[in-house]
Design an enzyme around this catalytic site. Structure first.
Site, short mmCIF file in Angstrom:
data_model
loop_
_atom_site.label_atom_id
_atom_site.label_comp_id
_atom_site.label_asym_id
_atom_site.label_seq_id
_atom_site.Cartn_x
_atom_site.Cartn_y
_atom_site.Cartn_z
N SER A 155 0.85 -1.19 0.00
CA SER A 155 0.00 0.00 0.00
C SER A 155 0.89 1.25 0.00
CB SER A 155 -0.96 -0.04 1.19
OG SER A 155 -1.98 0.93 1.06
N GLU A 207 -9.08 -5.24 -4.84
CA GLU A 207 -8.52 -4.14 -4.07
C GLU A 207 -9.57 -3.16 -3.54
OE1 GLU A 207 -5.43 -3.61 -3.21
OE2 GLU A 207 -4.12 -4.64 -4.65
N HIS A 262 -7.82 -5.30 -0.49
CA HIS A 262 -6.58 -4.58 -0.22
C HIS A 262 -5.96 -5.04 1.11
CE1 HIS A 262 -3.80 -1.27 -0.81
NE2 HIS A 262 -4.04 -0.81 0.40
#
Length: 532
Positions: free
Chosen positions: A211, A334, A435
């Site tokens: 990330s 995601e 995610h």
């Protein structure tokens, strides 16, 4: 540099060296041992970035005399606590936060041991959250099972790490830019000078992150001053296009000082602010900016013309980054996390998405936005409610990843993946492989949640097999430059990305798919909205 150790005779069944000592160029550190690994926590790599050093580039730590205790994690960067980000029950936050941790296999500390490859982790958290104290980032499993040295580092976040006060009128050299990025570089320089004392090989350093941490890694791949500080990189779900120009950064800086009723670039007044005021004001901007400018982060790396000369996506898609081997990829779903959290950081509504795409293009004049109907062709057959999620996922994560893979593969060995595995509960919740769900698998830490919620409906055995393979792939890449998990259940040989655009799809059983993203590339353009 050698290492020494202190026996602990009071504990008859303790490891032979319960409190290992290591002599670094800066001084001696006392750690601890458990099982087959040894660790040193809370190692200072830079002077406290406080007082006159607030909003200044990090200053490397000075040598010390005596033995420094390295058995307790150092404070993490000041931040607002959030339930979605478990930083550990005992985690402390403090502006003095530039610390790192080291794990090594016990055998690496033996006399004459072969130097081990090193893996340096940069945590995520939208550039405002997270830290090295997160339970999932305990490096024991990765170090032991992967036979590598593991380093996790802390860096400044939010208003202290990614607020560009240097853009204010009259700043006049009072502030430095890209402070969080500079922190990571300082930690890498520490590793180059010190990791040999722990049994690490400074010529084999893999920088990896997820990330925002991956955003830092992908940006450093396009940063000339990072050359020579790492030999390989792993980029997990990078928001690579969330790097902004000075004009955008100036908007945030001006709003920051206005909220605090400070007249412009008043360095003395700004450095006199209590940390709580900086954190609270930054939190307000963190919420406001993406609401007003969908998909835009208030705090992120900046193309400053100094540390970061050009937009990283431009550099990397053109094959002009650092010549290091690369693993890069994203997760299949995601965007579902952001939808569930109702986060404006990754919008899914049509109007907000259009604004987001336009803003991304505006940050780089060489980007040409595709026609809306042309984009929608890639999502033909997808249920209407999923189209927004698909577009958000692809514009935010998948497409920048593909552009980087295309460009970097012409420069150095590049391996592309997509993480598809999801437990039954995540599927029921319509999150899927959302995610961040690959992180625990990489670290081999699947059970850090004491409630075990992820496996309430089963899937623990399959998750363990996925984790075994990912840990093997990531660490073999760090050791040898080529990811392999041969012989493990569900494994598949992973070819480098090339003309066939091969992708390793990681699931209950892994598989290699050629040209997995052909439709997306046709719709969005082969290189960053048809970068010219």
């Amino acid at each position: 540099m050698g290492s020494a150790a202190e026996p602990n005779p009071s504990t008859p069944h303790a490891p032979r060296f319960a409190h290992p000592l290591v002599d670094t160029p800066n001084g001696t550190l006392r750690g601890d041992a458990a099982g087959q690994t040894e660790r040193w926590l809370g190692i200072r790599y830079a002077k406290p970035p406080t007082g006159e050093l607030r909003w200044r580039a990090p200053v490397p730590v000075s040598p010390w005399t005596g033995v420094a205790d390295a058995r307790i994690s150092g404070p993490i960067a000041p931040q607002q606590r959030m339930k979605a980000m478990d930083v550990g029950e005992r985690a402390l936050t403090d502006e003095d936060c530039l610390f790192l941790n080291v794990w090594r296999p016990a055998a690496a500390g033996q006399p004459g041991a072969t130097p081990r490859a090193v893996m340096v982790w940069v945590h995520g958290g939208a550039y405002v959250l997270g830290g090295t104290t997160q339970p999932v980032f305990d490096g024991a499993a990765l170090a032991d099972r992967g036979d590598v040295i593991v380093v996790t580092l802390g860096y400044r976040l939010g208003g202290l790490g990614f607020l560009e006060l240097s853009t204010l009128d009259g700043a006049g050299g009072q502030f430095d830019s890209n402070l969080g990025m500079r922190d990571v570089l300082c930690a890498l320089e520490w590793a180059r000078s010190n990791i040999g004392a722990f049994g690490g090989d400074p010529s084999r350093v893999t920088l990896f992150g997820e990330s925002a941490g991956a955003g830092i890694v992908s940006t450093l791949l396009a940063t000339p001053s990072a050359r020579g500080l790492f030999s390989a990189a792993i980029v997990e779900s990078s928001p690579a296009t969330s790097v902004y120009g000075l004009a955008r950064a100036k908007i945030v800086a001006e709003r920051f000082v206005a909220k605090l009723a400070i007249e412009g670039a008043d360095g003395a007044a700004l450095r006199a602010l209590p940390v709580s005021s900086v954190v609270e004001t930054a939190a307000e901007l963190f919420a406001e900016i993406p609401t007003e400018f969908p998909g835009t982060l208030a705090f992120a790396p900046v193309v400053d013309g100094d540390l970061v000369p050009e937009h990283p996506v431009t550099v990397l898609s053109e094959g002009r980054g650092l010549r290091v081997a690369l693993i890069i990829g994203t997760n299949r779903d995601e965007a579902t996390f952001f939808k569930l959290a109702k986060s404006p950081l990754l919008p899914v509504g049509e109007e907000a998405l259009t604004t987001m795409i336009t803003e991304i293009a505006a940050e780089n004049p060489s980007i040409e936005m595709p026609d809306r109907e042309h984009i929608l062709d890639a999502y033909e057959g997808v249920r209407q409610r999923m189209v927004g999620l698909g577009i958000a996922r692809d514009v935010g994560f998948r497409m920048p990843t593909l552009w980087i893979a295309e460009g970097h593969s012409r420069l150095a060995p590049t391996y592309l993946y997509r993480f598809d595995f999801a437990t039954p509960l995540l599927k029921v919740l319509r999150l899927g492989a959302t995610h961040g769900t690959e992180v625990a698998s990489v670290w081999g830490n699947l059970d850090t949640d004491p409630r075990g919620l992820a496996y309430k409906l089963g899937g623990r055995r399959q998750a363990g097999e996925v984790s075994d393979r990912m840990l093997a792939l990531w660490t073999s890449f760090a050791r040898d430059g080529q990811p392999t998990d041969e012989g493990l259940p569900g494994a598949a040989a992973w070819p480098a990305f090339g003309e066939r655009r091969s992708t390793l799809v990681i699931d209950r059983v892994d598989r290699v798919v050629d040209d997995l993203d052909a439709d997306l590339l046709a719709a969005w353009g082969d290189r960053a909205f048809s970068l010219s």
